[in-house]
Motif scaffolding. Sequence first.
Motif, PDB file in Angstrom:
ATOM      1  N   TYR A 533       0.868  -1.178   0.000  1.00  8.54           N
ATOM      2  CA  TYR A 533       0.000   0.000   0.000  1.00  8.54           C
ATOM      3  C   TYR A 533       0.910   1.235   0.000  1.00  8.54           C
ATOM      4  CZ  TYR A 533      -4.403  -2.461   0.924  1.00  8.54           C
ATOM      5  OH  TYR A 533      -5.525  -3.262   0.821  1.00  8.54           O
ATOM      6  N   ARG A 591       6.929  -0.907  -8.972  1.00  4.03           N
ATOM      7  CA  ARG A 591       5.911   0.144  -9.081  1.00  4.03           C
ATOM      8  C   ARG A 591       6.545   1.473  -9.473  1.00  4.03           C
ATOM      9  NH1 ARG A 591       1.272   0.525 -10.784  1.00  4.03           N
ATOM     10  NH2 ARG A 591       0.971  -1.511  -9.752  1.00  4.03           N
ATOM     11  N   TRP A 595       5.494   3.901 -12.673  1.00  2.00           N
ATOM     12  CA  TRP A 595       5.205   5.339 -12.634  1.00  2.00           C
ATOM     13  C   TRP A 595       6.170   6.119 -13.519  1.00  2.00           C
ATOM     14  CZ3 TRP A 595       4.629   4.685  -6.710  1.00  2.00           C
ATOM     15  CH2 TRP A 595       3.287   4.410  -6.395  1.00  2.00           C
ATOM     16  N   PRO A 755      -3.857   0.852  -2.077  1.00  2.00           N
ATOM     17  CA  PRO A 755      -3.176   0.124  -3.164  1.00  2.00           C
ATOM     18  C   PRO A 755      -2.787   1.055  -4.304  1.00  2.00           C
ATOM     19  CG  PRO A 755      -5.133  -1.049  -2.438  1.00  2.00           C
ATOM     20  CD  PRO A 755      -5.185   0.295  -1.777  1.00  2.00           C
ATOM     21  N   ALA A 756      -1.866   0.594  -5.125  1.00  2.00           N
ATOM     22  CA  ALA A 756      -1.315   1.438  -6.196  1.00  2.00           C
ATOM     23  C   ALA A 756      -2.400   1.927  -7.142  1.00  2.00           C
ATOM     24  CB  ALA A 756      -0.247   0.666  -6.962  1.00  2.00           C
ATOM     25  N   GLU A 757      -3.348   1.059  -7.518  1.00  2.00           N
ATOM     26  CA  GLU A 757      -4.388   1.467  -8.451  1.00  2.00           C
ATOM     27  C   GLU A 757      -5.264   2.564  -7.841  1.00  2.00           C
ATOM     28  OE1 GLU A 757      -3.732  -1.540  -7.487  1.00  2.00           O
ATOM     29  OE2 GLU A 757      -2.839  -2.475  -9.292  1.00  2.00           O
ATOM     30  N   ALA A 758      -5.618   2.404  -6.564  1.00  2.00           N
ATOM     31  CA  ALA A 758      -6.417   3.435  -5.895  1.00  2.00           C
ATOM     32  C   ALA A 758      -5.617   4.724  -5.731  1.00  2.00           C
ATOM     33  CB  ALA A 758      -6.886   2.919  -4.531  1.00  2.00           C
ATOM     34  N   ASP A 760      -3.367   5.882  -7.813  1.00  2.00           N
ATOM     35  CA  ASP A 760      -3.375   6.578  -9.109  1.00  2.00           C
ATOM     36  C   ASP A 760      -4.689   7.326  -9.318  1.00  2.00           C
ATOM     37  OD1 ASP A 760      -0.857   5.644  -9.659  1.00  2.00           O
ATOM     38  OD2 ASP A 760      -1.549   3.895 -10.777  1.00  2.00           O
ATOM     39  N   ILE A 761      -5.802   6.707  -8.922  1.00  3.46           N
ATOM     40  CA  ILE A 761      -7.112   7.376  -9.052  1.00  3.46           C
ATOM     41  C   ILE A 761      -7.171   8.588  -8.129  1.00  3.46           C
ATOM     42  CG2 ILE A 761      -9.585   7.084  -8.665  1.00  3.46           C
ATOM     43  CD1 ILE A 761      -9.228   4.132  -9.406  1.00  3.46           C
TER      44      ILE A 761
END
Length: 787
Positions: A533, A591, A595, A755-758, A760-761
């Motif tokens: 996270y 990760r 990025w 988490p990485a996806e969240a 980014d959002i």
Amino acid sequence: MPVGETRNRLPRHHVGKKLLTVLLTLLFFGLSMAITLNLKHVGEDRARAQNHLQSFITEVTVQEGFEYQAIGGRSPLQEVREELAASRRRAGDHLAEAVPRGLPAGVADQLAELTNRYSRIVDEEVRLLSLGQNEAAMELDETQVDPTFDEVSTLLASTSAQLEIQARNTQSLSDVGVLLTMLLSLIVVSVVQSRRRREEVRNQTEREGEARYRTLIDQSSDLVMVLDRTGRADFASPSVERLLAPVDQGHLDAVEAFAIPSPIDFVAAVDPLDRARFSTALQTAAPGSASSGEFRVTGRHGTSTFQVSVQDLTAEPSVGGLVLNAHDVTERLALQSEMEHRALHDALTGLPNRALLADRFDQALRGAERAGTRVGLLLLDLDRFKEVNDTFGHHHGDLLLCQIGLRLAGALRGVDTIARLGGDEFAVLLRDVHRLEDATKVATALLAALTSPFHIEGVEMDVEASVGVVISGEHGHDAITLMQRADVAMYAAKAQHVGVFAYEPGVDGHSATKLAMAGELRRALEGNELVLYYQPKVSMDTAEVVGVEALVRWQHPERGLLFPDDFIPLAENTGLINPLTAYVLDAALARARAWLDAGRPLQVAVNLSARNLHDERFAELVARLLAAHGVPAALLQLEVTESAIMIDPVRARAMLGQLSALGVRISIDDFGAGYTSLGQLTTMPISELKIDRSFVMMMTQDPSNALIVSSVVDLGHNLGLTLVAEGVETEEALTALAGMDCDVAQGYHLCRPIPAEAFDIWCAGRTITPMTSREHPSAPVGSSPGG
């Protein structure tokens, strides 16, 4: 009656007799001609029928060859399917052509039905192979494909023999017709020409069939023999001669093999251990049924195993004995044995695997119960083995595991079993153990066997291990319980650094559940159950995200999402902290690379343990991971606490110096809660101070905490360091930090670890408002999804 009349009548009478003779001659000639022509056509048809049947036999044998290539993995399955389909079409055409030329329709139907059944079974076998179900395909081959092919071969041999008999009978009748026809001089030439044409057709057919049959038999490895019940053969295919010929005799011509000068005693070639069964098979062979079995046969190149089928065709004049068909299954049996070995042994070390250990464990427990003894189980796990893979690579690690397996096996009795359970974990099953001390002595001996260095391609490696010990009766009565408690004991040995530990419930404050969880954590590292996270670090001046801190979570399959406090102390106590740190570094840099590729470079911070600072190879690991992911060193920040530094300041300073030399940023975490002196701050290659969250969270309620935070900010700026306040959970705290000129803020008020996806959002949806431009302190810097 006048003489003249009599004389006149005699000529007419003689004329009538001559006419009758001519008519009878013509009738006899016609009948002879008709019979001869009919016999000629029948003979030609029978010859052609036998030719088509031989072609049908060839195609069936070709199909069996393609099936053998498929089960042996020698040809692509799609190619095998195409060749089989083409061969079956040709076989069907030959069978259809043979019926109108003398092959009985009932026999043709029987052949068609049997070969169609053989084709369906072969298609099922190929289908299983295409699905990777090799064991099922091999079982189908043994139970259905080979027996069905033997039935087809037997029926074809019988049918071919019957056609040969019919052809010979037709030949005899034809010869009679020719002899009768030869009595008439007017048709001698015609009969001779007819016989010549018929002989040419038959000879051509026989030559073609014999050439095809000779080529097929000569190239085939299958054995075909006609022998009596004592095992002596008066007919043998060339493969028999090649198999039994002396080594210095060389290759025999195929034609010579069809008429061997003296009978072959095939029983003498059968392995002595199988001769009795083989003789029984010969004695019990009966007409209409085939007896079969596997027998070992010794030839010029050693001993091979053959699938043998014997059928009694003594009543057939063209055969007059027992027909033996033998197919070499040595390679297939070896493949089957290899597959069974792979299923029960570790592919790397060749040691028994978990499945074979479980089977032997159950057998040992049952045997011990009958004998009144006990079974010992040792669970051995290498200490810090992941560091070997991280430092030297998996190739060296694999070679080391192989040598360890050999050394451990050499320290055990022949009745004991050593198995590799996976990774760097080994299990030892001890039979006939009387006391716990006996099993403990074996465990100590195994550790002693590992004390000598291992030499792996020029690299000397030292190995340490921890061993958990249990015995049946005292620690459990079934394999599952004993395995679990051996696992607990092994991690107790790691935690206490004692090398060998016998299971005791609750020893040293470690509950069985907690110690079992250590084993689960080790397997979680191997099974990629840990996830990262990310919590943003936000600039107080620009409100831009200037970095993230990577925080590990454990997605436990049963307990759900676990936080670091649930397993980090356990990793520290069991020696798993170094593999855990390597895991987090690898994932965090992956990760960071993503990025960077997206055009949004972010500095990623990873927390270190005191054990990492004392690992002499840690800097090498960081350098290798940076190179592997292609991430600039400046995008990696390593956070270390004051307390970790103070355990051994000299070694810590040296390791931090190596890491800084790589270009990695160093941050002091939880500053203010430890005992770092100002002098140490000036001598360490650090670039950032993170103010302990306990001061930040209370500074709006406690003026003394606010004073401490302000003083640390001033101190850090005077030393040229970046100041990060963590634990920012309110707008008031954020406003106060802005007034103190703090550089970076981190905390739940800005964003929780996500988490990485969240993440980014979250970044894409932020409204950036720098603190320096705020007029209303209540305006938030950023939103916090879910709190």
